[in-house]
Motif scaffolding. Structure first.
Motif, PDB file in Angstrom:
ATOM      1  N   LEU A  33       0.880  -1.489  -0.057  1.00  0.00           N
ATOM      2  CA  LEU A  33       0.136  -0.008   0.028  1.00  0.00           C
ATOM      3  C   LEU A  33       0.937   1.321  -0.161  1.00  0.00           C
ATOM      4  N   ASP A  34       2.380   1.197   0.449  1.00  0.00           N
ATOM      5  CA  ASP A  34       3.288   2.432   0.451  1.00  0.00           C
ATOM      6  C   ASP A  34       3.867   2.449  -0.717  1.00  0.00           C
ATOM      7  N   THR A  35       3.733   1.750  -1.940  1.00  0.00           N
ATOM      8  CA  THR A  35       4.490   1.620  -3.074  1.00  0.00           C
ATOM      9  C   THR A  35       3.898   2.722  -3.848  1.00  0.00           C
ATOM     10  N   ASP A  36       5.043   3.744  -4.205  1.00  0.00           N
ATOM     11  CA  ASP A  36       4.905   4.597  -5.311  1.00  0.00           C
ATOM     12  C   ASP A  36       4.184   4.169  -6.609  1.00  0.00           C
ATOM     13  N   LEU A  37       3.172   4.571  -6.890  1.00  0.00           N
ATOM     14  CA  LEU A  37       2.599   4.251  -8.294  1.00  0.00           C
ATOM     15  C   LEU A  37       2.996   4.587  -9.577  1.00  0.00           C
ATOM     16  N   THR A  38       4.381   5.590  -9.269  1.00  0.00           N
ATOM     17  CA  THR A  38       4.995   5.857 -10.663  1.00  0.00           C
ATOM     18  C   THR A  38       6.352   5.017 -10.718  1.00  0.00           C
ATOM     19  N   ALA A  39       6.554   3.871  -9.657  1.00  0.00           N
ATOM     20  CA  ALA A  39       7.624   3.071  -9.779  1.00  0.00           C
ATOM     21  C   ALA A  39       7.377   1.758  -8.944  1.00  0.00           C
ATOM     22  N   ILE A  40       6.359   1.226  -9.812  1.00  0.00           N
ATOM     23  CA  ILE A  40       6.301  -0.246  -9.111  1.00  0.00           C
ATOM     24  C   ILE A  40       7.082  -1.020  -9.444  1.00  0.00           C
ATOM     25  N   PRO A  41       7.609  -1.915  -8.620  1.00  0.00           N
ATOM     26  CA  PRO A  41       8.753  -2.780  -9.001  1.00  0.00           C
ATOM     27  C   PRO A  41       7.999  -4.225  -9.649  1.00  0.00           C
ATOM     28  N   ARG A  42       8.771  -4.768 -10.561  1.00  0.00           N
ATOM     29  CA  ARG A  42       8.619  -6.099 -11.012  1.00  0.00           C
ATOM     30  C   ARG A  42       9.801  -6.870 -10.996  1.00  0.00           C
ATOM     31  N   PHE A  43       9.537  -8.348 -10.438  1.00  0.00           N
ATOM     32  CA  PHE A  43      10.649  -9.210 -10.573  1.00  0.00           C
ATOM     33  C   PHE A  43      10.717  -9.913 -12.040  1.00  0.00           C
ATOM     34  N   PRO A  44      11.984  -9.844 -12.472  1.00  0.00           N
ATOM     35  CA  PRO A  44      12.276 -10.562 -13.875  1.00  0.00           C
ATOM     36  C   PRO A  44      12.201 -12.319 -13.455  1.00  0.00           C
ATOM     37  N   ALA A  45      11.542 -12.736 -14.432  1.00  0.00           N
ATOM     38  CA  ALA A  45      11.313 -14.165 -14.389  1.00  0.00           C
ATOM     39  C   ALA A  45      12.055 -15.188 -15.559  1.00  0.00           C
TER      40      ALA A  45
END
Length: 360
Positions: A223-235
Motif C-alpha cells: 500500500l505504500d508503493t509509489d505508483l510511478t515506480a512499481i517494481p517487478r521481478f524479472p522471471a
C-alpha cells in the motif's frame, strides 16, 4: 502471581504482534519477455519452464490476479490478498501468443501485455499483429502501454536537452495510449518503462498525467508503493529457476518513505560514492535493523549505516558504480512470517566515461 502476570503480558504482546504483522499483505509482479527456447536467453525461458512457474503458483497457495484489480486496490488503500501475483509480459512477441497464451488460458490465469504500437504498425517479424492482439484482448488479456517505439525516457540524443527528449517521449506515450484505445478498446494508462529507466522528474510528469508506472527493478508491492515506480521481478533466465523464484514470490514490501522512492537515478561515470543518492528512509517494523542486508551490482554486499533513531540508513558504497543499469537490492527476514523476506531495490543509471549513454 508476578510470574503469571509476566507470562500473561508476554503472551498478550505476542498476540498483538502476530495480529499486527502475522497476516502479510503483499503482491509480487513478474515480468517476462519471451517464452521460447529459440530467442535470446537473457529475455527468455522455455515453454516447459514457464509451465513449471504456473504449476508452482497453482500448487502453493498463490492468488494470480488481474493487474487492474491490484491497482484498484492500491489506489483505494484496500487490503491486498496475501501471496498475490500478477503476470506481465513486455514487448509483444509472437511466442507469447503461440506458447504462453494457451497455457495461461489452461490455468485460467489473467495477465497483462505491454506493447509498442509503433512496432505493431510496422508488422515486424517476431512481433504480434493487431489481429493477434485483438484475439488476445477478446480472451480477456489486459493490453497496456510500453511506449510508442520502446525508446528510453532518459537517454537523450545529441542536440536535445533531457527536458525536450522526455517531453517528446511522453507526447508519444499519449499517442500510443490513443492507438490502444482505437485498435483494442483498452486504455488503462498503465505504462511499463522501456528498459526500466526513469528519473524523479519523469515520475512526476507521468503522475500529473495519471499514469501508473512499472519499472524493472525488484521488490514486492504494498500500500505504500509509489505508483510511478512499481517494481517487478524479472522471471526469465537466469532468474527462472523455481527455488530462487519461490523466495521472490513470497517477498514483502518494506515501508519506504515516499521521498526515497523518488531518488536521483542518473549518475556520471566515476562519481565518488559520497555523492550518490544512497540515503533510504524506512520504517523498521517486523524486521530487525541488524538483519538488513544490501547488495550493489558489481560490488556485492555493502554495509549500511543506520540513523540513531533507526528511521533511515545510508548504503556504505566504497567505489564508483559500474557503467550501465545498477541496483542496490536490500532484504531482511520477516519476524512474524518465517521464511519470508522484505525486499527493496534502488536503481541508478550510470553513463559512460565520455558522458554518453551505455548501449542496450
Amino acid at each position: 502471581m508476578t510470574f503469571f502476570k509476566f507470562i500473561h503480558s508476554y503472551l498478550l504482546a505476542l498476540f498483538v504482534f502476530a495480529f499486527s504483522f502475522g497476516t502479510a499483505q503483499a503482491a509480487v509482479i513478474l515480468v517476462y519477455h519471451h517464452v521460447s527456447s529459440e530467442t535470446p536467453a537473457s529475455t527468455s525461458l522455455s515453454a516447459e519452464q514457464f509451465k513449471k512457474h504456473l504449476t508452482y503458483l497453482r500448487d502453493n497457495g498463490f492468488t494470480v490476479m488481474a493487474l487492474n484489480d491490484l491497482i484498484d486496490s492500491l489506489k483505494a488503500g484496500k487490503t491486498i490478498v496475501d501471496k498475490a501475483v500478477v503476470i506481465t509480459f513486455d514487448d509483444g512477441y509472437t511466442d507469447i501468443f503461440e506458447q504462453a497464451h494457451p497455457m495461461l488460458k489452461l490455468f485460467d490465469y489473467p495477465y497483462t501485455l505491454f506493447i509498442n504500437p509503433g512496432k505493431v504498425a510496422k508488422n515486424k517479424s517476431g512481433y504480434l499483429t493487431w489481429a493477434q492482439l485483438k484475439a488476445m484482448a477478446d480472451d480477456g488479456v489486459l493490453i497496456a502501454n510500453h511506449g510508442l517505439h520502446h525508446d528510453s525516457l532518459i537517454k537523450t540524443p545529441e542536440g536535445m536537452s533531457q527536458e525536450q527528449w522526455a517531453a517528446q517521449k511522453i507526447a508519444e506515450l499519449q499517442q500510443s495510449e490513443q492507438i490502444l484505445a482505437d485498435q483494442l478498446g483498452q486504455s488503462w494508462k498503465y505504462f511499463a518503462l522501456p528498459y526500466g529507466e526513469y528519473t524523479a522528474d519523469i515520475q512526476q510528469k507521468l503522475q500529473d498525467l495519471n499514469y501508473v508506472v512499472f519499472t524493472q527493478q525488484s521488490g514486492a508491492v504494498g500500500l505504500d508503493t509509489d505508483l510511478t515506480a512499481i517494481p517487478r521481478f524479472p522471471a526469465s533466465q537466469p532468474y527462472d529457476k523455481i527455488k530462487p523464484l519461490a523466495t521472490k514470490l513470497k517477498s514483502l514490501p518494506f515501508d519506504v518513505a515516499a521521498s526515497s522512492q523518488r531518488s536521483n537515478t542518473i549518475v556520471d561515470a566515476n562519481t565518488p560514492p559520497e555523492q550518490l543518492d544512497k540515503h533510504i528512509k524506512i520504517k523498521v517494523k517486523d524486521f530487525y535493523a541488524s538483519q538488513l542486508n544490501c547488495f550493489v551490482s558489481g560490488q556485492g554486499r555493502v554495509d549500511v549505516n543506520w540513523a540513531a533513531d533507526k528511521s533511515s540508513f545510508d548504503l556504505q558504497i566504497k567505489a564508483p558504480l559500474d557503467i550501465g543499469r545498477v541496483r542496490a537490492n536490500c532484504t531482511a527476514p520477516s519476524i512474524a512470517n518465517p521464511g519470508r523476506y522484505y525486499w527493496y531495490s534502488r536503481p541508478w543509471f550510470v553513463k559512460t566515461d565520455d558522458g554518453s549513454w551505455y548501449k542496450d
